[in-house]
Each structure stands twice: as structure tokens, then as C-alpha cells.
Design an enzyme around this catalytic site. Structure first.
Site, PDB file in Angstrom:
ATOM      1  N   TRP A   1      10.443   4.302  10.771  1.00 45.75           N
ATOM      2  CA  TRP A   1      10.181   3.513  11.998  1.00 45.75           C
ATOM      3  C   TRP A   1      10.991   4.008  13.187  1.00 45.75           C
ATOM      4  O   TRP A   1      10.764   3.569  14.301  1.00 45.75           O
ATOM      5  CB  TRP A   1      10.492   2.026  11.734  1.00 45.75           C
ATOM      6  N   LYS A   2      11.965   4.864  12.950  1.00 42.20           N
ATOM      7  CA  LYS A   2      12.835   5.352  14.033  1.00 42.20           C
ATOM      8  C   LYS A   2      13.436   4.149  14.789  1.00 42.20           C
ATOM      9  O   LYS A   2      13.686   3.126  14.165  1.00 42.20           O
ATOM     10  CB  LYS A   2      12.063   6.300  14.954  1.00 42.20           C
TER      11      LYS A   2
ATOM     12  N   GLY B   1       5.257  13.515  16.469  1.00 42.13           N
ATOM     13  CA  GLY B   1       4.927  12.622  17.580  1.00 42.13           C
ATOM     14  C   GLY B   1       4.031  13.242  18.635  1.00 42.13           C
ATOM     15  O   GLY B   1       3.881  12.692  19.724  1.00 42.13           O
TER      16      GLY B   1
ATOM     17  N   GLY C   1       5.904   8.875  10.890  1.00 45.93           N
ATOM     18  CA  GLY C   1       6.572   8.145  11.963  1.00 45.93           C
ATOM     19  C   GLY C   1       5.645   7.102  12.563  1.00 45.93           C
ATOM     20  O   GLY C   1       5.455   6.011  12.023  1.00 45.93           O
ATOM     21  N   GLY C   2       5.016   7.453  13.679  1.00 50.49           N
ATOM     22  CA  GLY C   2       4.194   6.514  14.452  1.00 50.49           C
ATOM     23  C   GLY C   2       3.204   5.716  13.618  1.00 50.49           C
ATOM     24  O   GLY C   2       3.070   4.496  13.802  1.00 50.49           O
TER      25      GLY C   2
ATOM     26  N   HIS D   1      17.087  14.465   9.995  1.00 48.49           N
ATOM     27  CA  HIS D   1      15.847  14.436  10.780  1.00 48.49           C
ATOM     28  C   HIS D   1      16.063  15.282  12.047  1.00 48.49           C
ATOM     29  O   HIS D   1      17.158  15.282  12.615  1.00 48.49           O
ATOM     30  CB  HIS D   1      15.487  12.990  11.143  1.00 48.49           C
TER      31      HIS D   1
ATOM     32  N   GLU E   1       9.040  19.111   8.255  1.00 48.80           N
ATOM     33  CA  GLU E   1       8.476  18.543   9.477  1.00 48.80           C
ATOM     34  C   GLU E   1       8.596  19.556  10.618  1.00 48.80           C
ATOM     35  O   GLU E   1       9.669  19.680  11.231  1.00 48.80           O
ATOM     36  CB  GLU E   1       9.241  17.274   9.871  1.00 48.80           C
TER      37      GLU E   1
HETATM   38  P1  PGA Z   1       5.267  11.246  13.508  1.00 51.99           P
HETATM   39  O1  PGA Z   1       6.790  11.378  13.064  1.00 51.99           O
HETATM   40  O2  PGA Z   1       4.467  10.868  12.295  1.00 51.99           O
HETATM   41  O3  PGA Z   1       5.264  10.170  14.561  1.00 51.99           O
HETATM   42  O4  PGA Z   1       4.850  12.582  14.045  1.00 51.99           O
HETATM   43  C1  PGA Z   1       7.125  11.983  11.849  1.00 51.99           C
HETATM   44  C2  PGA Z   1       8.617  11.983  11.658  1.00 51.99           C
HETATM   45  O5  PGA Z   1       9.361  12.244  12.613  1.00 51.99           O
HETATM   46  O6  PGA Z   1       9.094  11.732  10.541  1.00 51.99           O
END
Ligand code: PGA
Length: 246
Positions: free
Chosen positions: A10-11, A168, A227-228, A93, A162
Site C-alpha cells: 500500500w506504500k 506506478g 502497488g496501486g 524497495h 521490479e
Molecule cells: P505498482 O507498484 O504496482 O503501483 O506499479 C509496484 C511496487 O512498487 O511494488
């Protein structure tokens, strides 16, 4: 057999209200066919762990300190996170490597601290667009991973590939590029550890419901770090379902 893992990061998003998404997810995945993890902001961990307690969802953290305790204002140790109900912790990360100048040596120390506290570290690696354009992506990422691994390298770690340019942005690496990178990481893990074949390799970077199936069809992809699209049950649910079918 490597058990597949759908991990949501979720950051720095989500307030207390967002915990409803965990409830919705838990209702929707009583038998997901894979491991499911949500890593919310640290302040939400105790409530998230309580909510997820009787479900198939596990709760993780987004970072930990390398030390067990001490004068480190604002930081959290792996032991504290374990006590709060966490099973996994993301380390290294690319946003932390960039925002907090974290080196691979530090990431390895964090992964080691996580293991010592009984947590599974999810060690993140990935190349910049410039590194990919020079044709050296695999070399760069394998070296970064080897430097970021804890000691010993057992089966109970997770590596997440990643590509930084895919995080993102909506840009996803092609299945061919993901397959080549994961094959290179697998070979390096097998050379490094007798448990190398058991270590789970996740792909991360703009994984969404509409591209998840294609990503999960790639050899050596054992799940995703999302993430998103992990912020809502409506988006993460279909990704989990696609992984369960893969
Ligand atoms: P994202 O992020 O799915 O929004 O691209 C992935 C992550 O940073 O783990």
C-alpha cells in the site's frame, strides 16, 4: 513446489477507512489457491492483523531497521513488527533505495534482521530505464540481488523483481523480458544456495487485473508485488484469482 504469493504494497496510502478493503478481500478469497499478503502503512498493522486473523490474508510491513533495538528515532525493528502480527517484511524497495539512499549492503542487513525475527523478507531489486537501455539489465539486477541477500540464503526468503521504470507508470515489462530476468535470477539463486530452486520470485511493476494472467504465465514467476492495484479489493481480488488459477 513453490507456493505462489500475491503481495500488496500500500506504500504511504490508506487511512483507517481502507481497512475495509481487507475485510472485503477476506470475504472474497476464502480459498485463494495462493498466499495473500497486504503490507499497509505501519500504523495500520495491528488493526489489519486483527482483521485478517481468521482469514487467508497475511499482513506484512514495508520496511524494518537492521538493528534489534536502540537509538534509531522513528524506526521499527523486525521484532517489533513480528510482535504486531507481521509475517513478511519488504526490504530494499526501489523507493526506499532512492528516497533514503539505502544500499544493497544495508538491504542485506535488514533482510538478515527480518530472518532473525522469524519474518520472511521480500527483497526488492530492479533496474533503471537507462540500465535497461544499455542492455545490461540482467547483469545489474543479478549483482544487486546477490549483494542484497541475507546470510544464510534459505528457502524462506522472497525476491521481487521490479523494473523501476515499470513501477506506478502503467508500463509493464514484456513477458519475454520478465522471463529472461527471472531465469537469470533463478540461476544465480541456485548457484548461491542449495535452496535456490525453492525461493519465490515475484514480478512487480504496474500489475493490474488485465495483465496479471499474462505475467503469471511466465516461467519462474511465483507471484506479484502489487502497488496501486492492491489498494482496493475490487482490483486486487481479480489479481489474486488469476494467480490462484495460474
Ligand atoms: P505498482 O507498484 O504496482 O503501483 O506499479 C509496484 C511496487 O512498487 O511494488
Amino acid at each position: 513446489m513453490r507456493r505462489k504469493l500475491a503481495a500488496g504494497n500500500w506504500k504511504m496510502n490508506g487511512s483507517h477507512v481502507a481497512l475495509r478493503e481487507i475485510e472485503a478481500l477476506a470475504e472474497g478469497c476464502s480459498d485463494p489457491g495462493c498466499d495473500v499478503l497486504i503490507c499497509p502503512p505501519a500504523v495500520l498493522i495491528p488493526d489489519a492483523a486483527l482483521l485478517a486473523r481468521d482469514s487467508r490474508i497475511e499482513v506484512g510491513a514495508q520496511d524494518c531497521h537492521a538493528a534489534q533495538s536502540g537509538a534509531h528515532t522513528g524506526d521499527l525493528s523486525a521484532g517489533m513488527l513480528a510482535e504486531a502480527g507481521v509475517r513478511y517484511v519488504i526490504v530494499g524497495h526501489s523507493e526506499r533505495r532512492a528516497d533514503h539512499a539505502e544500499t544493497s549492503v544495508l538491504v542485506a542487513a535488514k533482510a538478515q534482521a527480518a530472518q532473525a525475527a522469524g519474518l520472511v523478507p521480500i527483497i526488492c531489486v530492479g533496474e533503471t530505464l537507462a540500465e535497461r537501455e544499455t542492455g545490461r539489465a540482467e547483469e545489474v539486477v543479478v549483482a544487486q540481488m546477490l549483494e542484497s541477500l541475507p546470510e544464510p540464503v534459505g528457502a524462506d526468503i522472497v525476491v521481487a523483481y521490479e523494473p523501476i521504470w515499470a513501477i506506478g507508470t502503467g508500463a509493464v515489462a514484456t513477458p519475454g523480458d520478465i522471463g529472461a530476468m527471472h531465469a537469470a535470477l533463478r540461476a544465480a539463486l541456485m548457484a548461491r544456495s542449495p535452496d535456490g530452486a525453492q525461493i519465490r520470485l515475484l514480478y512487480g511493476g504496474s500489475v493490474k487485473p488485465d495483465n496479471a494472467e499474462a505475467v503469471f504465465a511466465v516461467e519462474n514467476v511465483d507471484g506479484a508485488l502489487v502497488g496501486g492495484a492492491s489498494l482496493t479489493a475490487a482490483n486486487f481480488g481479480p489479481i489474486i484469482a488469476a494467480l490462484g488459477r495460474a
